[in-house]
Design a protein around this motif. Structure first.
Motif, PDB file in Angstrom:
ATOM      1  N   ARG A   7       0.847  -1.194   0.000  1.00 30.21           N
ATOM      2  CA  ARG A   7       0.000   0.000   0.000  1.00 30.21           C
ATOM      3  C   ARG A   7       0.881   1.241   0.000  1.00 30.21           C
ATOM      4  NH1 ARG A   7      -4.913  -0.993   0.174  1.00 30.21           N
ATOM      5  NH2 ARG A   7      -5.912   0.675   1.282  1.00 30.21           N
ATOM      6  N   GLY A   8       0.325   2.316  -0.501  1.00 29.32           N
ATOM      7  CA  GLY A   8       1.048   3.572  -0.530  1.00 29.32           C
ATOM      8  C   GLY A   8       1.231   4.056  -1.944  1.00 29.32           C
ATOM      9  N   PRO A   9       1.636   5.290  -2.090  1.00 28.76           N
ATOM     10  CA  PRO A   9       1.784   5.865  -3.427  1.00 28.76           C
ATOM     11  C   PRO A   9       2.965   5.242  -4.176  1.00 28.76           C
ATOM     12  CG  PRO A   9       2.583   7.386  -1.771  1.00 28.76           C
ATOM     13  CD  PRO A   9       1.958   6.231  -1.031  1.00 28.76           C
ATOM     14  N   TRP A  11       5.031   6.772  -6.030  1.00 26.69           N
ATOM     15  CA  TRP A  11       6.128   7.741  -6.144  1.00 26.69           C
ATOM     16  C   TRP A  11       6.070   8.668  -4.936  1.00 26.69           C
ATOM     17  CZ3 TRP A  11       3.151   6.925 -10.664  1.00 26.69           C
ATOM     18  CH2 TRP A  11       1.896   7.505 -10.616  1.00 26.69           C
ATOM     19  N   LEU A  13       5.389  11.722  -2.645  1.00 23.70           N
ATOM     20  CA  LEU A  13       4.388  12.795  -2.693  1.00 23.70           C
ATOM     21  C   LEU A  13       5.076  14.136  -2.539  1.00 23.70           C
ATOM     22  CD1 LEU A  13       1.581  11.109  -0.582  1.00 23.70           C
ATOM     23  CD2 LEU A  13       1.915  11.091  -3.062  1.00 23.70           C
ATOM     24  N   ASP A  47      -5.466  13.429  -0.420  1.00 18.45           N
ATOM     25  CA  ASP A  47      -4.535  12.347  -0.764  1.00 18.45           C
ATOM     26  C   ASP A  47      -4.539  12.095  -2.271  1.00 18.45           C
ATOM     27  OD1 ASP A  47      -3.863  11.954   1.929  1.00 18.45           O
ATOM     28  OD2 ASP A  47      -5.500  10.515   2.209  1.00 18.45           O
ATOM     29  N   ASP A  50      -2.649  14.937  -3.936  1.00 17.88           N
ATOM     30  CA  ASP A  50      -1.213  14.831  -3.701  1.00 17.88           C
ATOM     31  C   ASP A  50      -0.603  13.758  -4.596  1.00 17.88           C
ATOM     32  OD1 ASP A  50       1.312  15.279  -2.657  1.00 17.88           O
ATOM     33  OD2 ASP A  50       0.770  14.768  -0.600  1.00 17.88           O
ATOM     34  N   GLU A  51      -1.258  12.623  -4.693  1.00 17.30           N
ATOM     35  CA  GLU A  51      -0.729  11.574  -5.567  1.00 17.30           C
ATOM     36  C   GLU A  51      -0.782  12.014  -7.028  1.00 17.30           C
ATOM     37  OE1 GLU A  51      -1.443   6.972  -6.864  1.00 17.30           O
ATOM     38  OE2 GLU A  51      -2.043   7.553  -4.854  1.00 17.30           O
ATOM     39  N   TRP A  52      -1.882  12.667  -7.420  1.00 19.56           N
ATOM     40  CA  TRP A  52      -2.033  13.118  -8.815  1.00 19.56           C
ATOM     41  C   TRP A  52      -0.905  14.065  -9.211  1.00 19.56           C
ATOM     42  CZ3 TRP A  52      -4.976  11.890 -12.948  1.00 19.56           C
ATOM     43  CH2 TRP A  52      -4.974  12.784 -14.014  1.00 19.56           C
ATOM     44  N   SER A  54       1.891  14.587  -7.883  1.00 20.35           N
ATOM     45  CA  SER A  54       3.236  14.064  -7.629  1.00 20.35           C
ATOM     46  C   SER A  54       3.679  13.069  -8.702  1.00 20.35           C
ATOM     47  CB  SER A  54       3.282  13.387  -6.258  1.00 20.35           C
ATOM     48  OG  SER A  54       2.965  14.309  -5.240  1.00 20.35           O
ATOM     49  N   ALA A  55       2.742  12.658  -9.546  1.00 22.22           N
ATOM     50  CA  ALA A  55       3.058  11.685 -10.596  1.00 22.22           C
ATOM     51  C   ALA A  55       4.060  12.286 -11.582  1.00 22.22           C
ATOM     52  CB  ALA A  55       1.786  11.270 -11.328  1.00 22.22           C
ATOM     53  N   GLN A  60       0.315  15.709 -15.181  1.00 20.23           N
ATOM     54  CA  GLN A  60       0.316  15.863 -13.733  1.00 20.23           C
ATOM     55  C   GLN A  60       1.351  16.888 -13.294  1.00 20.23           C
ATOM     56  OE1 GLN A  60      -0.084  13.039 -15.343  1.00 20.23           O
ATOM     57  NE2 GLN A  60      -1.922  12.133 -14.480  1.00 20.23           N
TER      58      GLN A  60
END
Length: 164
Positions: A7-9, A11, A13, A47, A50-52, A54-55, A60
């Motif tokens: 679990r987790g991004p 890349w 953040l 969240d 942040d993931e979006w 940070s891609a 993005q």
């Protein structure tokens, strides 16, 4: 394909704690809690954002620059008007600032970039919210559920489409 995923991004953040706080406040102005659903921040939209942003992909990364610039503008405008950061303001102060940028054709020339940021941020918040379980429930979306059986479309529908 059957191995357990961590679990987790995927890349690192990139939103700072201050940006995450501001994003939550602004997201909740766009989609506040109501009698049918929780607020945007309550379902994890920050969240998602942040993931979006940070891609490592071009779209993005453009959004990351747009959000960083928009957040900086909001804080500068809040400071200019009220002497505090945007996230520290009250609802009436938030609304007054957002009213100036919520609709690009109505925004004054000096606020056009901020209005473009707001439009993109609003789209991202809506995407994050309405793809969450609470957002789908708010829409009363009934897809993506397993059916014990499917008998095909109704005969009347097939006739109306000229398929029966």
């Amino acid at each position: 394909l059957v191995a357990a995923l961590e679990r987790g991004p995927p890349w690192p953040l990139t939103l700072t704690p201050a940006e995450r706080r501001l994003a939550g406040v602004l997201a909740d102005l766009i989609i506040p809690a109501d009698e049918r659903s929780p607020s945007a921040s309550a379902v994890g939209v920050v969240d998602f954002l942040d993931e979006w942003v940070s891609a490592p992909y071009p779209e993005q990364q453009r959004d990351r620059r747009s959000l960083a610039g928009g957040f900086a503008w909001l804080d500068a405008e809040a400071s200019r008007r009220h002497g505090r950061a945007f996230a520290e303001l009250g609802p009436a102060e938030h609304q007054a600032i957002c009213d100036a940028i919520c609709y690009e054709p109505r925004a004054i020339e000096a606020h056009r970039d901020a209005a473009r940021f707001f439009a993109r941020f609003r789209d991202l918040v809506a995407a994050g919210f309405y793809t969450s379980p609470a957002g789908r429930a708010d829409l009363r979306y009934i897809g993506n559920v397993a059916l014990a059986r499917f008998d095909g479309p109704d005969e009347a529908l097939l006739r109306s489409l000229g398929l029966a």
